[in-house]
Design an enzyme around this catalytic site. Structure first.
Site, PDB file in Angstrom:
ATOM      1  N   GLY A 128       0.863  -1.191   0.000  1.00 51.40           N
ATOM      2  CA  GLY A 128       0.000   0.000   0.000  1.00 51.40           C
ATOM      3  C   GLY A 128       0.892   1.231   0.000  1.00 51.40           C
ATOM      4  N   ALA A 149       4.413  -2.673  11.184  1.00 52.94           N
ATOM      5  CA  ALA A 149       2.972  -2.669  10.870  1.00 52.94           C
ATOM      6  C   ALA A 149       2.164  -2.755  12.166  1.00 52.94           C
ATOM      7  CB  ALA A 149       2.663  -3.815   9.918  1.00 52.94           C
ATOM      8  N   ARG A 150       1.643  -3.926  12.475  1.00 52.71           N
ATOM      9  CA  ARG A 150       0.931  -4.143  13.735  1.00 52.71           C
ATOM     10  C   ARG A 150       1.469  -5.419  14.371  1.00 52.71           C
ATOM     11  NH1 ARG A 150      -0.231   0.327  13.732  1.00 52.71           N
ATOM     12  NH2 ARG A 150      -2.246   1.358  13.925  1.00 52.71           N
ATOM     13  N   GLU A 170       2.220  -5.460  22.600  1.00 51.58           N
ATOM     14  CA  GLU A 170       2.648  -4.086  22.839  1.00 51.58           C
ATOM     15  C   GLU A 170       1.887  -3.444  24.010  1.00 51.58           C
ATOM     16  OE1 GLU A 170       3.200  -2.232  19.014  1.00 51.58           O
ATOM     17  OE2 GLU A 170       2.716  -0.299  19.917  1.00 51.58           O
ATOM     18  N   HIS A 212       7.394   1.872  18.654  1.00 49.85           N
ATOM     19  CA  HIS A 212       6.302   2.250  17.742  1.00 49.85           C
ATOM     20  C   HIS A 212       6.399   3.726  17.317  1.00 49.85           C
ATOM     21  CE1 HIS A 212       1.950   1.005  16.508  1.00 49.85           C
ATOM     22  NE2 HIS A 212       2.473   1.857  15.637  1.00 49.85           N
ATOM     23  N   ILE A 213       7.477   4.049  16.618  1.00 52.76           N
ATOM     24  CA  ILE A 213       7.729   5.444  16.235  1.00 52.76           C
ATOM     25  C   ILE A 213       7.683   5.653  14.716  1.00 52.76           C
ATOM     26  CG2 ILE A 213       9.051   6.080  18.294  1.00 52.76           C
ATOM     27  CD1 ILE A 213      11.640   5.584  16.606  1.00 52.76           C
ATOM     28  N   GLY A 214       7.033   4.732  14.010  1.00 55.57           N
ATOM     29  CA  GLY A 214       7.017   4.801  12.539  1.00 55.57           C
ATOM     30  C   GLY A 214       6.708   6.180  11.982  1.00 55.57           C
TER      31      GLY A 214
END
Ligand code: DGY
Length: 328
Positions: free
Chosen positions: A156, A238-239, A268, A286-288
């Site tokens: 995506g 991602a997740r 998480e 989780h700093i994307g």
């Protein structure tokens, strides 16, 4: 009278100020999440709920919201924390923040690829501990990135951004997802559509960019890790639940694969036992999308969605595949 809007967590000042010009704001400025009961209570008082991906917006919260609640505006692209089907039944809009964070997240993915292959975190620790006593031929030898094969799972906006950057590194790009991209896009990205198995077997870097759904839960487990090359790296922004973290720890311990970099975790924020002892694993909180500019832009888009709903319009970035958009 101004409508009430609830903001469940810390929110960038620029967006909070914009919101306050039109709404009374219930604001949780602590680092702690609201409890389920507090979420329900705030939903009941509000025309809009601005949520984090860590807030579980389930049927009970949405039911508590009742009639006055027009929208749940999620601060993020992912929205697996929301019971979307129930929101739709209750005519409550759900919006997210697509198309504003993909480049920043693709940048971080590349930092993770380069970081794990070239052993940046290990080398930094070694140097600051005063253990560097001069150039040595066998010091922190790692993997190359240029000229290697990149496997993108989920092509995506973010996955495509990661693939596009690979052009500058002379990489061969494979991708896998449930549908093939239009030919023109494949050409632009120089990417080849392959099965999941082929991607796992052929890639030097496997990078995950799928949303969390019933189909993608534990997409990568022991069996898939065993298909990867022993010199390959797994990159995950991602997740968490897309990967079986216990299986990953085992694979890293046994050198089934060379290394991994994780920005998200199965449970998480809890880490899986054994993770912190592994040198061939980079762990990020989780700093994307966490650049200053992008986090502000995301928050301003969240506010725009809220204002759309308050104005009786269809929110501009409603989550994808909203069935039969109702009248606002
Ligand atoms: C998202 O947008 O879903 C990210 O995980 C948070 O940036």
């Amino acid at each position: 009278m101004k409508p009430t809007v609830a903001v469940t967590h810390i929110f960038p000042p620029v967006a909070l100020e914009k919101l306050k010009r039109r709404a009374e704001v219930l604001y949780n400025d602590s680092e702690n999440s609201l409890t389920a009961a507090q979420l329900g209570d705030w939903a009941a008082k509000s025309a809009a709920l601005i949520s984090y991906l860590t807030d579980k917006i389930d049927a009970a919260v949405l039911d508590a919201g009742g009639d006055p609640l027009k929208i749940v505006a999620n601060y993020g692209a992912g929205y697996n924390n929301i019971d979307v089907a129930h929101a739709q039944r209750k005519n409550i809009w759900v919006s997210n923040t697509p198309s504003v964070l993909h480049e920043t997240t693709a940048d971080l993915t590349w930092a993770m690829m380069l970081g794990i292959a070239r052993r940046i975190v290990e080398s930094d620790r070694f140097t600051r501990e005063g253990r560097f006593h001069g150039w040595q031929a066998d010091l922190f030898r790692g993997g190359d990135v240029h000229g290697q094969t990149l496997g993108v799972i989920g092509c995506g906006e973010i996955g495509a951004g990661v693939a596009r950057r690979a052009l500058g590194f002379d990489m061969r790009v494979l991708y896998h997802q449930h549908h093939r991209l239009p030919e023109a896009e494949e050409k632009t990205l120089n990417a080849r559509f392959v099965s999941l198995d082929e991607l796992l077997q052929e890639s030097d870097f496997v990078t995950l960019h799928v949303p969390l759904t019933d189909e993608t839960k534990y997409l990568i487990g022991a069996e898939q890790l065993a298909m990867m090359k022993p010199t390959a790296y797994l990159i995950h922004a991602a997740r968490g639940k897309v990967v079986d973290d216990k299986a990953l720890v085992k694979a890293l311990k046994n050198n089934t694969i060379a290394g991994a970099a994780l920005d998200v975790f199965e449970n998480e924020p809890a880490l899986t036992e054994g993770m912190t002892e592994l040198d061939n694993l980079i762990l990020l909180p989780h700093i994307g999308s966490a650049s200053v500019a992008t986090r502000d832009t995301m928050a301003l888009l969240v506010v725009d969605n809220v204002f759309d709903a308050l104005d009786g319009k269809i929110p501009r970035t409603l989550i994808p595949n909203w069935p039969g958009k109702r009248d606002a």
